[in-house]
Design a protein around this motif. Structure first.
Motif, short mmCIF file in Angstrom:
data_model
loop_
_atom_site.label_atom_id
_atom_site.label_comp_id
_atom_site.label_asym_id
_atom_site.label_seq_id
_atom_site.Cartn_x
_atom_site.Cartn_y
_atom_site.Cartn_z
N TYR A 95 18.45 103.39 4.04
CA TYR A 95 19.71 102.90 4.63
C TYR A 95 19.81 103.27 6.11
O TYR A 95 20.35 102.53 6.91
N LEU A 96 19.25 104.44 6.46
CA LEU A 96 19.36 104.91 7.85
C LEU A 96 18.07 104.74 8.63
O LEU A 96 17.92 105.28 9.71
N SER A 97 17.14 103.97 8.08
CA SER A 97 15.84 103.86 8.74
C SER A 97 15.97 103.27 10.15
O SER A 97 16.72 102.33 10.38
N ARG B 207 26.19 102.02 9.82
CA ARG B 207 25.82 102.57 8.51
C ARG B 207 26.09 104.06 8.31
O ARG B 207 26.22 104.51 7.18
N LYS B 208 26.11 104.82 9.43
CA LYS B 208 26.17 106.27 9.27
C LYS B 208 27.42 106.74 8.53
O LYS B 208 27.34 107.65 7.69
N PRO B 209 28.58 106.16 8.82
CA PRO B 209 29.77 106.63 8.08
C PRO B 209 29.60 106.52 6.56
O PRO B 209 30.01 107.42 5.82
N THR B 210 28.97 105.45 6.11
CA THR B 210 28.73 105.28 4.67
C THR B 210 27.75 106.33 4.16
O THR B 210 27.98 106.98 3.14
N ALA B 211 26.64 106.51 4.90
CA ALA B 211 25.62 107.47 4.47
C ALA B 211 26.19 108.90 4.50
O ALA B 211 25.89 109.71 3.60
N ASP B 212 27.02 109.19 5.51
CA ASP B 212 27.57 110.55 5.63
C ASP B 212 28.41 110.94 4.42
O ASP B 212 28.48 112.12 4.05
N ARG B 213 29.03 109.95 3.82
CA ARG B 213 29.86 110.26 2.63
C ARG B 213 28.99 110.88 1.54
O ARG B 213 29.42 111.77 0.82
#
Ligand SMILES: CCCCC/C=C\CCC/C=C/CC(=O)SCCNC(=O)CCNC(=O)[C@H](O)C(C)(C)COP(=O)(O)OP(=O)(O)OC[C@H]1O[C@@H](n2cnc3c(N)ncnc32)[C@H](O)[C@@H]1OP(=O)(O)O
Length: 280
Positions: A114-116, A237-243
């Motif tokens: 997701y964060l690639s 995307r980072k806000p989603t991944a950070d969760r």
């Protein structure tokens, strides 16, 4: 020729490997244009076992660290099947320690994909339920082969399980809240035309054009300066991944409690039995 752009990287499960002298993930450096292909190869259905998940992460990490690569096409080497999703046998009748290790590997792959920083294009050349769909949803663009058998979606509820919040977030970020809510509750698997209509995939093309289309799309994405595209991707995307990052251990504990329930074990076993009985 378009094919000249592509380098090969094959993810295989150890049990299907030829002699042990061959490395698990083959990463050839012949490519000069910076595009690799990850082909999932875990016959018969490309289920995502702990081993495949781990190997996938290692391969991605190698590509991320090798600055000659800027993009990856994710596709399947199993005819007619992109991926059958998470390996159900990893979630049935195993120890708590095994469930924890498995779930951490699922989290890790999702976060990596997701964060690639690489451009990821999914060339979906087969059916793609649940975890298979999730892999494609983490990519930047999805090209699906136009075959009525190639359904795609998060069908977890039909197995009697629940797509975790980060699966749900990935879908919502792709198709919007209402479509995701309906698709998740009903466990919908969309045929190609429907998948295109709801935005689950970006393009549907004849089966023999999936790879060449993915390459053309890749060229378009690679025309954008990496730093600007990567920062924009991170902003989105980072806000989603950070969760998930903030509560990885809690998420694992939640999974352990959920998957260890007798009722969930029973549902998973029944589903596996149904798959196995289909043949006989
Ligand atoms: C509120 C929050 C709560 C937290 C919740 C926490 C956790 C729960 C989350 C769980 C998430 C799960 C995500 C998943 O990915 S679950 C997997 C879902 N996958 C599926 O539903 C697909 C199932 N498979 C199929 O539909 C078909 O196999 C197919 C992919 C369409 C291919 O069909 P076909 O070519 O006809 O092949 P077969 O059906 O005969 O299968 C061959 C062989 O493979 C076995 N198999 C199939 N899928 C899986 C799988 N996912 N895992 C393991 N094994 C699989 C199948 O049983 C056959 O085995 P045998 O040869 O031994 O009979």
């Amino acid at each position: 020729m378009a094919q000249d752009l592509v380098d090969g990287l094959l993810i295989k499960a150890r049990s299907h490997l030829p002699p042990p002298s061959e490395p698990l993930g083959k990463l050839s450096k012949r490519d000069r244009k910076g595009v690799a292909v990850i082909k999932l190869k875990n016959p018969p259905v490309n289920s995502l076992s702990l081993e495949v998940l781990t190997e996938f992460v290692i391969s991605l990490e190698k590509l991320e660290n090798d600055k000659t690569f800027r993009g990856v096409i994710v596709t399947s080497d199993c005819p007619g099947i992109f991926s059958a999703g998470l390996d159900l046998t990893e979630m049935c009748g195993k120890s708590q320690a095994h469930y924890a290790e498995f779930w951490r590997a699922v989290q890790e792959l999702w976060l990596r994909l997701y964060l690639s920083n690489l451009v990821l294009i999914a060339a979906i050349n087969g059916v793609s339920p649940a975890g298979g769909c999730l892999i494609s949803l983490t990519c930047d663009y999805r090209v699906l082969a136009d075959n009525p058998k190639y359904n795609i979606g998060l069908n977890e509820t039909l197995l009697g399980v629940v797509a975790p919040s980060w699966f749900k977030d990935t879908l919502v970020n792709t198709v919007g809240h209402r479509t995701a809510e309906r698709a998740l509750q009903l466990g919908l698997l969309f045929p190609p035309a429907e998948a295109l209509r709801v935005g689950m995939v970006d393009q549907v093309v004849p089966e023999d054009q999936v790879h060449s289309t993915a390459l053309s799309v890749m060229a378009q994405w690679l025309a954008v300066p990496d730093h600007a595209r990567q920062l924009t991707k991170s902003l989105m995307r980072k806000p989603t991944a950070d969760r998930l990052v903030k509560q990885r251990d809690a998420d694992i504990q939640y999974f352990l409690q959920f998957v260890s329930r007798d009722s969930i074990q029973k549902s998973l076993r029944m589903y596996l039995d149904k798959l196995r009985q289909k043949k006989g």
